[in-house]
Scaffold this motif. Sequence first.
Motif, short mmCIF file in Angstrom:
data_model
loop_
_atom_site.label_atom_id
_atom_site.label_comp_id
_atom_site.label_asym_id
_atom_site.label_seq_id
_atom_site.Cartn_x
_atom_site.Cartn_y
_atom_site.Cartn_z
N HIS A 9 0.84 -1.20 0.00
CA HIS A 9 0.00 0.00 0.00
C HIS A 9 0.88 1.26 0.00
O HIS A 9 1.96 1.28 0.57
N VAL A 211 0.80 -3.25 11.00
CA VAL A 211 0.91 -2.10 10.11
C VAL A 211 1.97 -2.37 9.05
O VAL A 211 3.09 -2.76 9.38
N TYR A 218 1.93 6.05 4.10
CA TYR A 218 0.84 5.13 4.44
C TYR A 218 0.92 4.73 5.91
O TYR A 218 -0.07 4.72 6.63
N ARG A 219 2.12 4.41 6.36
CA ARG A 219 2.33 3.98 7.74
C ARG A 219 1.94 5.07 8.73
O ARG A 219 1.23 4.83 9.71
N THR A 222 -1.86 5.71 8.79
CA THR A 222 -2.56 4.55 9.35
C THR A 222 -2.50 4.56 10.87
O THR A 222 -3.53 4.44 11.56
#
Length: 495
Positions: A9, A211, A218-219, A222
């Motif tokens: 992702h 994760v 993205y991390r 999130t």
Amino acid sequence: MFESAELGHSIDKDTYRKREPELREALLDIQYELKECGKFPVLVIVGGLDGAGRGETVNLLNAWMDPRLIQTHAFGPKSDEESERPHMWRFWRSLPPKGQIGIHFGSWYTDPLIQRVGKDLSQAALDQRIEEIVRLEKMLSNEGVLLLKFWFHLSKKAQKTRLQDLQDNPLTRWRVSDEDWQRHEYYDRIRKVAEHVLRQTSSGDAPWIVVEGAEDRYRNLTVGNILLDSIKRQLARVNVPRQRVEAPPILAPIDNVRLLDRLDLSQTLDKKAYARELESLQGQFNKLTRDDRCRNRSLIVVFEGNDAAGKGGSIRRISAAMDARQYRIVPVAAPTEEERAQPYLWRFWRHLPRHGRVTIFDRSWYGRVLVERVEGFCSHAEWMRAYGEINDFERQMAAHGAIIVKFWMAISQEEQLTRFKEREAIGFKRFKITEEDWRNREKWDDYVLAVGDMVDRTSTSIAPWTMIEANDKYFARVKVLQTLCDALKSALKNE
């Protein structure tokens, strides 16, 4: 369990630039709501693979939020002070208070996981540590802690790429060590052990959130969004007015074991015999506490009992037999505001002694199932589950070398009344008597029931209760010292 975290992702820069300031603002707002509410703390546990962005994410959360309301603790190898206490001691001391967020970078998972990967810990021993962790997290959840556990994951290929990129960049080269590359070689074993640990410790109260760590944007979003949404939901839960539920009567007997009624309080010791026994037992106790075998043990002495039963007098006869540098006396009163902001066992954990030392608790963690139960200071559910939590607490202390000796000092109602009146009449004893002492007398039968349940449910082979018939102070003091000497002899004989 990790497959979904290897999907690749990503979030493009434009989207990140739009969402990041909105998320930062929302996180700051929720921090202040959390502080204003003040009903629960948030504990964030950060674990995962090398190169998966754990450190960057922790730094980012600290940059995004108010640093005054967030505490970050990075746990490395244990210090000598930490090694001489139970596994969980250093983590307990670092719990955030209500209204604040704590981040544990490294946690109670790190040592058992690494030790199992290195085959320094058997599978059975790992599973035992896992059981301890599950019980601890259940207790924290019961105490109102919002526990969020993040595992940052990478595929083996992505980890190698990440480590190489960090090493090739002069600005980040320092972050990659030979140990990181060595652990990369053990990737498959680390993943296998980690998956077992995560599956066994992911619960409804404290689930693991895996994760994907390959892409930083993205991390970051999130983790930030999960933290934000979790705190929002918890605030909504605690702010909903609770419907009044008729609880079981506070003092309904559980086991109906009235142990205090069975004691022979007529036992006495004359003054000459007392002086002789006292000198002999204090000498024995002094010698035992200085025994070389005590260097890897600690002694924890717990005193509970009726008001005016002679706890202080017995403690003075114990301390007189030791070097003042060897022991510490912890008087326990009503919790302070700082202590109320933590789980109830927190204030006792931080006083546990190092090896070779003695700590004497003048009243203790048993207040939860005694005065708090009798006076209605905690709920029925809280004091009921406390029996198991206390047994776990004492089991952990004993497993780390603590010798635990617990005394209940018992006197009759008539003897207590005599001592109360004596304290009121003598100037230098007047400070010992309070209005609360008189109020407690009115609930004598309630305490008899509570003590019976307490002893029945928490007297174990590793931490048994000793009932002290204390109408005669001489008899009581000698029995206390004799019990301590016997406990030390028994514990040290196999050392």
